[in-house]
Motif scaffolding. Sequence first.
Motif, mmCIF file in Angstrom:
data_model
loop_
_atom_site.group_PDB
_atom_site.id
_atom_site.type_symbol
_atom_site.label_atom_id
_atom_site.label_comp_id
_atom_site.label_asym_id
_atom_site.label_seq_id
_atom_site.Cartn_x
_atom_site.Cartn_y
_atom_site.Cartn_z
ATOM 1 N N VAL A 135 51.103 82.696 10.889
ATOM 2 C CA VAL A 135 49.858 82.114 11.389
ATOM 3 C C VAL A 135 49.514 82.783 12.713
ATOM 4 O O VAL A 135 50.320 82.814 13.633
ATOM 5 C CB VAL A 135 49.985 80.582 11.548
ATOM 6 N N HIS A 136 48.314 83.326 12.781
ATOM 7 C CA HIS A 136 47.825 84.022 13.965
ATOM 8 C C HIS A 136 46.968 83.055 14.782
ATOM 9 O O HIS A 136 46.035 82.454 14.256
ATOM 10 C CB HIS A 136 46.984 85.230 13.557
ATOM 11 N N LYS A 165 47.846 86.514 20.881
ATOM 12 C CA LYS A 165 47.284 87.756 21.403
ATOM 13 C C LYS A 165 48.327 88.474 22.250
ATOM 14 O O LYS A 165 49.064 87.815 22.960
ATOM 15 C CB LYS A 165 46.054 87.454 22.258
ATOM 16 N N PRO A 166 48.434 89.741 22.148
ATOM 17 C CA PRO A 166 47.559 90.693 21.467
ATOM 18 C C PRO A 166 47.961 90.973 20.017
ATOM 19 O O PRO A 166 47.385 91.841 19.369
ATOM 20 C CB PRO A 166 47.717 91.958 22.315
ATOM 21 N N ASP A 167 48.931 90.256 19.480
ATOM 22 C CA ASP A 167 49.441 90.516 18.131
ATOM 23 C C ASP A 167 48.792 89.677 17.031
ATOM 24 O O ASP A 167 49.183 89.785 15.876
ATOM 25 C CB ASP A 167 50.958 90.296 18.107
ATOM 26 N N SER A 168 47.826 88.860 17.371
ATOM 27 C CA SER A 168 47.228 87.944 16.388
ATOM 28 C C SER A 168 45.963 88.542 15.763
ATOM 29 O O SER A 168 44.891 87.959 15.801
ATOM 30 C CB SER A 168 46.924 86.600 17.052
ATOM 31 N N THR A 222 42.071 87.393 15.929
ATOM 32 C CA THR A 222 41.290 88.030 16.986
ATOM 33 C C THR A 222 40.437 89.196 16.527
ATOM 34 O O THR A 222 39.526 89.607 17.239
ATOM 35 C CB THR A 222 42.204 88.512 18.132
ATOM 36 N N HIS A 223 40.707 89.736 15.368
ATOM 37 C CA HIS A 223 39.886 90.856 14.859
ATOM 38 C C HIS A 223 39.192 90.507 13.554
ATOM 39 O O HIS A 223 37.971 90.621 13.456
ATOM 40 C CB HIS A 223 40.724 92.117 14.707
ATOM 41 N N VAL A 238 47.521 84.357 8.129
ATOM 42 C CA VAL A 238 46.433 83.380 8.188
ATOM 43 C C VAL A 238 45.985 83.264 9.640
ATOM 44 O O VAL A 238 46.813 83.192 10.550
ATOM 45 C CB VAL A 238 46.893 81.992 7.682
ATOM 46 N N GLY A 239 44.680 83.251 9.855
ATOM 47 C CA GLY A 239 44.167 83.087 11.211
ATOM 48 C C GLY A 239 42.752 82.562 11.196
ATOM 49 O O GLY A 239 42.046 82.679 10.187
#
Length: 147
Positions: free
Chosen positions: A99-100, A132-135, A139-140, A30-31
């Motif tokens: 959760v991102h 970030k950078p794993d979210s 982020t994408h 989820v993000g």
Amino acid sequence: MWRSLSGKPIPDLIAAVQELLRGDREVIHVGSDSQHYGKATHYVTVVAVVDPGQGGRVLYQRTSVPRSQSLAHKLFLEAELSLDAALALSRSFAHDIVVHVDANEDLRHMSSQYVRSLAGMVLGHGFQVRVKPDSWAATHVADSLVK
């Protein structure tokens, strides 16, 4: 209203995620991300179910509020929207929920000053957290849908 990536309305998030889950290996991600547009800030929250080696599916929801006045407000509302979705899902599924958070630990970024608070907020609710950078969900995936 939740939607599929094709734009199809999803009236029941829980039922839709249940259809996407095929086994114990899947993790629910989820993000949220946001973008200012004029006098409003638009938010997109995504729920992604990834089946390793088989791809994944994404559902999303859009929300608009009067323009956020600070980065902190914007980031914490993103986290709150993600947590709302994660909490709703956790009541129905025993799967891992990650959760991102759209914040960067790198001190060169303004969001770095909020990473610990945002991560603590997510961890305090009992979910795994990615920044970030794993979210990637925030982020994408959410980022591409909010633009």
